[in-house]
Design an enzyme around this catalytic site. Structure first.
Site, PDB file in Angstrom:
ATOM      1  N   GLU A  55       0.809  -1.216   0.000  1.00  0.00           N
ATOM      2  CA  GLU A  55       0.000   0.000   0.000  1.00  0.00           C
ATOM      3  C   GLU A  55       0.844   1.269   0.000  1.00  0.00           C
ATOM      4  O   GLU A  55       1.852   1.362   0.705  1.00  0.00           O
ATOM      5  CB  GLU A  55      -0.916  -0.005   1.215  1.00  0.00           C
ATOM      6  CG  GLU A  55      -1.938   1.131   1.223  1.00  0.00           C
ATOM      7  CD  GLU A  55      -3.105   0.818   2.125  1.00  0.00           C
ATOM      8  OE1 GLU A  55      -4.087   0.236   1.617  1.00  0.00           O
ATOM      9  OE2 GLU A  55      -3.028   1.128   3.323  1.00  0.00           O
ATOM     10  N   LYS A  57       0.706   4.843   1.226  1.00  0.00           N
ATOM     11  CA  LYS A  57      -0.044   5.586   2.239  1.00  0.00           C
ATOM     12  C   LYS A  57       0.899   6.582   2.927  1.00  0.00           C
ATOM     13  O   LYS A  57       1.811   6.187   3.634  1.00  0.00           O
ATOM     14  CB  LYS A  57      -0.642   4.608   3.266  1.00  0.00           C
ATOM     15  CG  LYS A  57      -1.418   5.274   4.388  1.00  0.00           C
ATOM     16  CD  LYS A  57      -2.237   4.272   5.186  1.00  0.00           C
ATOM     17  CE  LYS A  57      -1.399   3.258   5.914  1.00  0.00           C
ATOM     18  NZ  LYS A  57      -2.206   2.406   6.823  1.00  0.00           N
ATOM     19  N   LYS A 122      -7.998   2.587  -3.178  1.00  0.00           N
ATOM     20  CA  LYS A 122      -8.342   2.501  -1.759  1.00  0.00           C
ATOM     21  C   LYS A 122      -8.941   3.844  -1.347  1.00  0.00           C
ATOM     22  O   LYS A 122      -8.231   4.847  -1.231  1.00  0.00           O
ATOM     23  CB  LYS A 122      -7.087   2.189  -0.940  1.00  0.00           C
ATOM     24  CG  LYS A 122      -7.322   1.986   0.558  1.00  0.00           C
ATOM     25  CD  LYS A 122      -7.740   0.565   0.852  1.00  0.00           C
ATOM     26  CE  LYS A 122      -7.799   0.316   2.362  1.00  0.00           C
ATOM     27  NZ  LYS A 122      -6.458   0.228   2.976  1.00  0.00           N
ATOM     28  N   ASN A 192     -10.240  -6.475   8.191  1.00  0.00           N
ATOM     29  CA  ASN A 192      -9.472  -5.328   8.665  1.00  0.00           C
ATOM     30  C   ASN A 192      -9.214  -5.499  10.162  1.00  0.00           C
ATOM     31  O   ASN A 192     -10.153  -5.481  10.956  1.00  0.00           O
ATOM     32  CB  ASN A 192     -10.214  -4.021   8.383  1.00  0.00           C
ATOM     33  CG  ASN A 192      -9.321  -2.805   8.543  1.00  0.00           C
ATOM     34  OD1 ASN A 192      -8.254  -2.884   9.152  1.00  0.00           O
ATOM     35  ND2 ASN A 192      -9.740  -1.689   7.986  1.00  0.00           N
ATOM     36  N   GLU A 224      -5.790  -7.541   6.596  1.00  0.00           N
ATOM     37  CA  GLU A 224      -5.380  -6.160   6.366  1.00  0.00           C
ATOM     38  C   GLU A 224      -5.014  -5.463   7.678  1.00  0.00           C
ATOM     39  O   GLU A 224      -5.707  -5.618   8.677  1.00  0.00           O
ATOM     40  CB  GLU A 224      -6.522  -5.349   5.723  1.00  0.00           C
ATOM     41  CG  GLU A 224      -7.139  -5.942   4.489  1.00  0.00           C
ATOM     42  CD  GLU A 224      -8.373  -5.167   4.059  1.00  0.00           C
ATOM     43  OE1 GLU A 224      -9.107  -5.668   3.202  1.00  0.00           O
ATOM     44  OE2 GLU A 224      -8.625  -4.063   4.599  1.00  0.00           O
ATOM     45  N   SER A 225      -3.954  -4.695   7.639  1.00  0.00           N
ATOM     46  CA  SER A 225      -3.545  -3.798   8.727  1.00  0.00           C
ATOM     47  C   SER A 225      -2.906  -4.539   9.904  1.00  0.00           C
ATOM     48  O   SER A 225      -3.274  -5.668  10.219  1.00  0.00           O
ATOM     49  CB  SER A 225      -4.721  -2.958   9.248  1.00  0.00           C
ATOM     50  OG  SER A 225      -5.298  -2.191   8.221  1.00  0.00           O
TER      51      SER A 225
END
Length: 268
Positions: A55, A57, A122, A192, A224-225
């Site tokens: 990602e 970000k 996203k 998530n 995710e994350s």
């Protein structure tokens, strides 16, 4: 008002000037274009190892500045050279420091270099016009945050994405959201680990350990994350993840190629 509700309220105001009726044929014309390389979902399906979505970000409400001023194309170059399967491009400006221009630029880089790594837009999706924008920029997938949307909104977004030939990553955080995603025919489901309702946006890999085993094999499960190390990747892989989405750790890494390889090869 929780943090996700705050962000969605802002997004509704932000996109209001761009809203217009979107006809099915406006969406279907994108599906008619033959695109080189695999689809987003196909690229993540990597037998024998974890698929990786790297990602881009620059900042987040929880971490603040992650890599302020980062050049999206240069970051994409590092990820692509590292062998990432897909790239997630944050296009929300207010909360994450991204832009739709970033997506255009990253896709153009992938095309001109002949790499064709599929990209996810996203963002906080609400209306088919955002899917038109994503398809025009060359995205191969969009995000659907189940918690943030009504069933009618989810249906419209999913139908629109399918018409445009885009995959939809359904993002969930609890069991009832998984049930809703499955009712809508989700084939790409991201758990998530971050609680988007709190200002702190805290992460907990136990969320993946709870929900991943409930995702049927017909859907590709993504964690995710909160994944920062090979140990984290191994943990979610053991729980059933077939792919992971990693942003902050790769953005901050001095050697993203080394970290990405370690994450993808982590044994659960």
């Amino acid at each position: 008002m929780d943090k996700l509700a705050e962000i969605m309220a802002h997004k509704r105001r932000e996109i209001e000037p761009r809203l217009r009726p979107v006809r099915e044929r406006d969406l279907a014309r994108f599906a008619e274009v033959k695109r080189p390389g695999p689809s987003f979902a196909q690229a993540l399906d990597q037998p024998g190892r974890l698929g990786v979505i790297a990602e881009i970000k620059r900042r987040s409400p929880s971490a603040g500045d992650i890599k302020a001023g980062a050049d999206a194309v240069e970051q994409a170059r590092r990820y692509t050279n590292a062998g990432t399967d897909c790239i997630s491009v944050l296009t929300d400006e207010k909360y994450f420091g991204g832009s739709l221009r970033d997506l255009w630029d990253v896709v153009e880089f992938e095309i001109t270099t002949g790499r064709h790594v599929p990209c996810l837009r996203k963002d906080f999706m609400l209306h088919p016009v955002q899917i038109i924008e994503a398809a025009e920029a060359g995205a191969r997938a969009i995000l659907i945050i189940v918690r943030a949307l009504t069933d009618e909104e989810i249906k419209i977004l999913h139908d629109s994405a399918q018409l445009a030939g885009l995959d939809a990553l359904f993002e969930i955080h609890e069991e009832r959201e998984l049930e809703r995603a499955l009712r809508h025919g989700a084939r790409l489901i991201g758990v998530n680990n971050r609680d988007l309702t709190t200002v702190q946006f805290k992460t907990n890999l136990a969320i993946s350990e709870k929900l991943l085993p409930l995702i049927p094999s017909s859907a590709l499960a993504v964690s995710e994350s909160g994944i920062h190390s090979p140990e984290d990747a191994a943990r979610v892989r053991a729980a059933g993840a077939r792919a992971i989405l990693v942003g902050e750790a790769l953005m901050k890494a001095d050697d993203p190629e080394k970290l990405l390889k370690e994450l993808s090869e982590a044994q659960g």
